[in-house]
Every structure is written in structure tokens, then in C-alpha cells.
Design a protein around this motif. Sequence first.
Motif, PDB file in Angstrom:
ATOM      1  N   ASN A  11       0.886  -1.283   0.079  1.00 21.93           N
ATOM      2  CA  ASN A  11       0.121   0.014  -0.086  1.00 21.93           C
ATOM      3  C   ASN A  11       0.833   1.324   0.049  1.00 21.93           C
ATOM      4  O   ASN A  11       0.632   2.197   0.507  1.00 21.93           O
ATOM      5  N   SER A  12       2.047   1.356  -0.723  1.00 23.75           N
ATOM      6  CA  SER A  12       2.749   2.303  -0.963  1.00 23.75           C
ATOM      7  C   SER A  12       2.224   3.608  -1.908  1.00 23.75           C
ATOM      8  O   SER A  12       1.567   2.923  -2.923  1.00 23.75           O
ATOM      9  N   PRO A  13       1.954   4.547  -1.534  1.00 24.03           N
ATOM     10  CA  PRO A  13       1.345   5.603  -2.364  1.00 24.03           C
ATOM     11  C   PRO A  13       2.164   5.672  -3.740  1.00 24.03           C
ATOM     12  O   PRO A  13       3.425   5.511  -3.704  1.00 24.03           O
ATOM     13  N   ASN A  14       1.463   5.720  -4.834  1.00 24.38           N
ATOM     14  CA  ASN A  14       2.065   5.846  -6.048  1.00 24.38           C
ATOM     15  C   ASN A  14       1.145   6.507  -7.274  1.00 24.38           C
ATOM     16  O   ASN A  14       0.182   6.126  -7.635  1.00 24.38           O
ATOM     17  N   PRO A  15       1.450   7.938  -7.420  1.00 21.53           N
ATOM     18  CA  PRO A  15       0.457   8.993  -7.867  1.00 21.53           C
ATOM     19  C   PRO A  15       0.597   8.309  -9.349  1.00 21.53           C
ATOM     20  O   PRO A  15      -0.312   8.453 -10.107  1.00 21.53           O
ATOM     21  N   GLU A  16       1.741   7.763  -9.891  1.00 16.47           N
ATOM     22  CA  GLU A  16       1.735   7.422 -11.391  1.00 16.47           C
ATOM     23  C   GLU A  16       0.644   6.263 -11.600  1.00 16.47           C
ATOM     24  O   GLU A  16       0.121   6.280 -12.813  1.00 16.47           O
ATOM     25  N   THR A  17       0.218   5.331 -10.695  1.00 16.98           N
ATOM     26  CA  THR A  17      -0.756   4.641 -10.772  1.00 16.98           C
ATOM     27  C   THR A  17      -2.227   5.084 -11.112  1.00 16.98           C
ATOM     28  O   THR A  17      -2.730   4.820 -12.007  1.00 16.98           O
ATOM     29  N   LEU A  55      -4.450   4.664 -14.409  1.00 16.15           N
ATOM     30  CA  LEU A  55      -5.703   4.479 -14.493  1.00 16.15           C
ATOM     31  C   LEU A  55      -6.723   5.302 -15.077  1.00 16.15           C
ATOM     32  O   LEU A  55      -7.610   5.173 -15.910  1.00 16.15           O
ATOM     33  N   MET A  56      -6.364   6.784 -14.961  1.00 14.68           N
ATOM     34  CA  MET A  56      -7.146   7.919 -15.694  1.00 14.68           C
ATOM     35  C   MET A  56      -6.755   8.076 -17.079  1.00 14.68           C
ATOM     36  O   MET A  56      -7.666   8.754 -17.748  1.00 14.68           O
ATOM     37  N   ASN A  57      -5.697   7.350 -17.540  1.00 12.79           N
ATOM     38  CA  ASN A  57      -5.316   7.587 -19.096  1.00 12.79           C
ATOM     39  C   ASN A  57      -5.177   6.176 -19.571  1.00 12.79           C
ATOM     40  O   ASN A  57      -5.012   6.056 -20.953  1.00 12.79           O
ATOM     41  N   ALA A 104      -1.350   0.117 -32.982  1.00 18.20           N
ATOM     42  CA  ALA A 104      -0.641   0.795 -34.191  1.00 18.20           C
ATOM     43  C   ALA A 104      -0.943   2.447 -34.245  1.00 18.20           C
ATOM     44  O   ALA A 104      -0.146   3.074 -34.632  1.00 18.20           O
ATOM     45  N   ASP A 105      -2.272   2.716 -33.536  1.00 22.82           N
ATOM     46  CA  ASP A 105      -2.527   4.254 -33.625  1.00 22.82           C
ATOM     47  C   ASP A 105      -3.018   4.362 -32.294  1.00 22.82           C
ATOM     48  O   ASP A 105      -3.370   3.639 -31.545  1.00 22.82           O
ATOM     49  N   GLU A 106      -3.057   5.757 -31.712  1.00 28.46           N
ATOM     50  CA  GLU A 106      -3.415   6.144 -30.578  1.00 28.46           C
ATOM     51  C   GLU A 106      -4.866   5.969 -30.439  1.00 28.46           C
ATOM     52  O   GLU A 106      -5.698   6.530 -31.444  1.00 28.46           O
ATOM     53  N   PRO A 107      -5.573   5.410 -29.408  1.00 27.80           N
ATOM     54  CA  PRO A 107      -6.722   5.155 -29.417  1.00 27.80           C
ATOM     55  C   PRO A 107      -7.372   6.571 -29.109  1.00 27.80           C
ATOM     56  O   PRO A 107      -6.818   7.382 -28.592  1.00 27.80           O
ATOM     57  N   SER A 108      -8.638   6.607 -29.440  1.00 30.07           N
ATOM     58  CA  SER A 108      -9.465   7.915 -29.336  1.00 30.07           C
ATOM     59  C   SER A 108     -10.205   7.646 -27.722  1.00 30.07           C
ATOM     60  O   SER A 108     -10.568   6.672 -27.464  1.00 30.07           O
ATOM     61  N   GLU A 109     -10.471   8.837 -27.385  1.00 37.10           N
ATOM     62  CA  GLU A 109     -11.103   8.817 -26.041  1.00 37.10           C
ATOM     63  C   GLU A 109     -12.868   8.475 -26.196  1.00 37.10           C
ATOM     64  O   GLU A 109     -13.139   9.131 -27.358  1.00 37.10           O
ATOM     65  N   ARG A 110     -13.222   8.013 -25.466  1.00 38.09           N
ATOM     66  CA  ARG A 110     -14.702   7.846 -25.622  1.00 38.09           C
ATOM     67  C   ARG A 110     -15.459   8.731 -24.568  1.00 38.09           C
ATOM     68  O   ARG A 110     -14.919   8.929 -23.795  1.00 38.09           O
ATOM     69  N   PRO A 111     -16.803   8.892 -24.667  1.00 34.13           N
ATOM     70  CA  PRO A 111     -17.647   9.630 -23.607  1.00 34.13           C
ATOM     71  C   PRO A 111     -17.555   9.081 -22.381  1.00 34.13           C
ATOM     72  O   PRO A 111     -17.841   7.612 -22.347  1.00 34.13           O
ATOM     73  N   ARG A 112     -17.358   9.832 -21.476  1.00 31.91           N
ATOM     74  CA  ARG A 112     -17.489   9.258 -20.116  1.00 31.91           C
ATOM     75  C   ARG A 112     -18.642   9.784 -19.335  1.00 31.91           C
ATOM     76  O   ARG A 112     -18.795  10.780 -19.624  1.00 31.91           O
TER      77      ARG A 112
END
Length: 195
Positions: free
Chosen positions: A4-10, A14-16, A174-182
Motif C-alpha cells: 500500500n505504498s503511495p504511487n501517484p503514477e498508478t 488509471l485515468m489515462n 498501431a495508432d493512438e486510441p481515441s477517447e470515448r464519452p465518459r
Amino acid sequence: MPFNSPNPETYDLLMNRRSVKARDMVGPGPGEGEIKKILDAALRVPDHGKLSPWRYLVLEGSERDKLGDLIARALVEENESSPKVAEKMKGYATQGPVLVVAISSTNAESSIPVWEQELSAGAACQNMIIAATALGYASCWLTGWASYSPTVKGGLGLAPHENIAGFIFFGNQADEPSERPRPEFDSHVTWGFPS
């Protein structure tokens, strides 16, 4: 590393994190060592009662073709699909370089409700796609008709109490995926006890 070490990169991961359509994946997929890491993450999920109510089938190369053949046969036998449609569906299993079939293997005799065991299998699938992203791979968690087919389940050796929680594909994008509506936060979150 302590638990349970803090890890802001995680949190950033999750958000990306974004699913990549399996049909758009390219090789190479994760190798055996990386698949083991991904599956190790799947084994570290919440599991009320320590039942381990899941198992995994890893399919690579021609093993995916065998699943495609099984799906095609099931379509003809169960849905009376035309051989032409069934032939086209053979490609479902070969969309990504590596495929993990996640199997929910519940125990109805346990005091732990089956629903909680199924939730654990879902958490395992989520851990896999997060681990894949952390290791630099694209992933896609699919279900669809084949995951409910008795012919497919039987052909994969599932017992009567088992279900397919997902076909999880791994590869590269192969390509950057596009975001979908959240979803809108306030439409799905209530603060406080309901009045």
C-alpha cells in the motif's frame, strides 16, 4: 516495496488507460514472462473466503485458430448461421496477438455468495488490463455471444459451474486510441445517505 505504498503514477495510469480494439492491435504481443506478470496481477484481487474463483486459459499462435474454429462450429450448431457467416467469425479469436480466456469458476457450496465470487473474477480481468497497460501493451476485454455459448464453453473444457468472464486480447497499438464519452460524475455519485 512495502504494501500500500503511495504511487501517484498508478492513478495517472488509471485515468489515462484506454482499451484498444482487438481488431486494431498489432504484434508483437507480450511474451511468456510478461503474460506471467499480467496473470500474477490477476491473482492478487479481492477474494472473499480465499476461494480463487477463477482460472485462465492462454492462447497464442495457432491455438487462437482452434478457438476460431470452435466459435464457427458453435454458430452453425446453435444459431443455425450460414457457413459463410461462421467462416467470417473464425477471425474473432485471432484479432490480437495473445488471448487470455478468463474463466469464472464459482463454488455454489461455499458460504460466500456466488455473486461475490463473480465480482472477484471481474476484478481479475480489470487487473489484467491495468497490468498490461503498465507493461506497455494494449488490451481489450470482450465478451459477446461466444462467451455464453454452451458449445464454446464445452470445447474449452469449462465445467457446468464455470462461465467465461471475458476474452482478453493483448498486443500493441498501431495508432493512438481515441477517447470515448465518459459518464458525468454527478449523475452517478450521491453524497450522503439517501433521504
